[in-house]
Design a protein around this motif. Structure first.
Motif, PDB file in Angstrom:
ATOM      1  N   THR A 170       0.824  -1.206   0.000  1.00 58.01           N
ATOM      2  CA  THR A 170       0.000   0.000   0.000  1.00 58.01           C
ATOM      3  C   THR A 170       0.860   1.259   0.000  1.00 58.01           C
ATOM      4  O   THR A 170       0.535   2.249  -0.681  1.00 58.01           O
ATOM      5  CB  THR A 170      -0.928  -0.002   1.222  1.00 58.01           C
ATOM      6  OG1 THR A 170      -1.656  -1.237   1.270  1.00 58.01           O
ATOM      7  CG2 THR A 170      -1.913   1.139   1.158  1.00 58.01           C
ATOM      8  N   SER A 190      -5.128  -3.274  -3.457  1.00 60.47           N
ATOM      9  CA  SER A 190      -5.337  -2.915  -2.048  1.00 60.47           C
ATOM     10  C   SER A 190      -6.668  -3.449  -1.526  1.00 60.47           C
ATOM     11  O   SER A 190      -6.752  -3.954  -0.401  1.00 60.47           O
ATOM     12  CB  SER A 190      -5.289  -1.387  -1.887  1.00 60.47           C
ATOM     13  OG  SER A 190      -4.049  -0.865  -2.309  1.00 60.47           O
ATOM     14  N   TRP A 216       2.043   1.750  -3.470  1.00 59.11           N
ATOM     15  CA  TRP A 216       0.977   2.261  -4.332  1.00 59.11           C
ATOM     16  C   TRP A 216       0.727   3.751  -4.091  1.00 59.11           C
ATOM     17  O   TRP A 216       0.458   4.499  -5.046  1.00 59.11           O
ATOM     18  CB  TRP A 216      -0.302   1.469  -4.084  1.00 59.11           C
ATOM     19  CG  TRP A 216      -1.492   2.037  -4.785  1.00 59.11           C
ATOM     20  CD1 TRP A 216      -1.699   2.108  -6.137  1.00 59.11           C
ATOM     21  CD2 TRP A 216      -2.626   2.643  -4.173  1.00 59.11           C
ATOM     22  NE1 TRP A 216      -2.905   2.713  -6.397  1.00 59.11           N
ATOM     23  CE2 TRP A 216      -3.503   3.045  -5.215  1.00 59.11           C
ATOM     24  CE3 TRP A 216      -3.011   2.855  -2.856  1.00 59.11           C
ATOM     25  CZ2 TRP A 216      -4.709   3.659  -4.964  1.00 59.11           C
ATOM     26  CZ3 TRP A 216      -4.220   3.467  -2.607  1.00 59.11           C
ATOM     27  CH2 TRP A 216      -5.059   3.874  -3.652  1.00 59.11           C
TER      28      TRP A 216
END
Length: 239
Positions: A15, A94, A18
């Protein structure tokens, strides 16, 4: 328990990567004008995937958006597509990773959650590869123009956005790989349970038809025992 912690750490790493990749897309400094050989710098030119700007010595910036998408350079169009794809893949990764974590109560059985986690890891890996490709292609263009002696236009250097994109790509690939490898214990345990249940079922199966099971230690019938006694008695008559 350790497998669950591994999934949580992998989710945090993926995450974070990202988020860095998503922040790279609108960041300004993809390329910055080079001051190599300039004695006095009056303005600084910089650009990203959406606009080109100039900042004078007083700090005032003037930007101009790219007027047409079809008239753009093919490299910029390819980098736009790869970065947008990376952002979408990371978003879906995610969500799937959050559903597939063992610490959550959604996603179904452990086998289904393992599949979802593996799919999320593949999404993160693809997201990192797309972002890594976009940043590398853009950086190759900058370096090839900088070291080309026949290039007479203004030369640029690598901007901060490229390094942020590379860092986010590496984190996405690393976290996605950890998510894929974290399901190994779950698959092994499910196979062991299947083998155990199969062996237990097989042990209860009898080779004889139902209702005709053969006794382990059969006893002789009454007729056989009486005949043996009679024969033994007949032998003792003549003694």
């Amino acid at each position: 328990m350790s497998n669950m912690f591994q999934e949580i750490i992998a989710f945090i790493i993926s995450t974070t990567g990202w988020v860095l990749v998503s922040s790279t897309l609108p960041t300004d400094y993809w390329q910055v004008s080079s001051n190599d050989g300039d004695v006095i710098t009056t303005a600084t030119y910089w650009a990203n995937l959406w606009k080109v700007c100039v900042t004078d010595s007083t700090g005032v910036s003037s930007c101009k958006d790219f007027p047409s998408m079809l008239a753009l350079n093919g490299i910029i169009q390819a980098c736009r597509g790869l970065m947008i794809t990376a952002v979408f893949l990371g978003f879906f990764g995610s969500i799937f990773a959050l559903v597939g974590l063992k610490c959550t109560k959604i996603g179904g059985t452990d086998k289904n959650k393992a599949r979802i986690t593996c799919f999320a890891g593949v999404d993160f890996i693809l997201s990192g590869l797309c972002s890594l490709s976009a940043c590398s292609i853009y950086a190759h263009r900058i370096t090839s123009e900088f070291f080309d002696p026949t290039f007479i236009d203004k030369k640029y250097e690598l901007g901060a956005a490229l390094f942020i994109g590379w860092a986010g790509s590496i984190l996405c690939i690393l976290g996605g790989s950890m998510l894929c490898f974290s399901i190994g214990d779950s698959v092994t345990k499910s196979q062991e349970n299947y083998i155990y249940k199969g062996a237990a079922t097989h042990s209860h199966i009898s080779p004889y038809p139902r209702g005709h099971a053969k006794s382990v230690n059969p006893r002789p019938t009454a007729d056989c025992s009486n005949s043996s006694r009679t024969q033994h008695f007949d032998k003792n008559i003549y003694v």
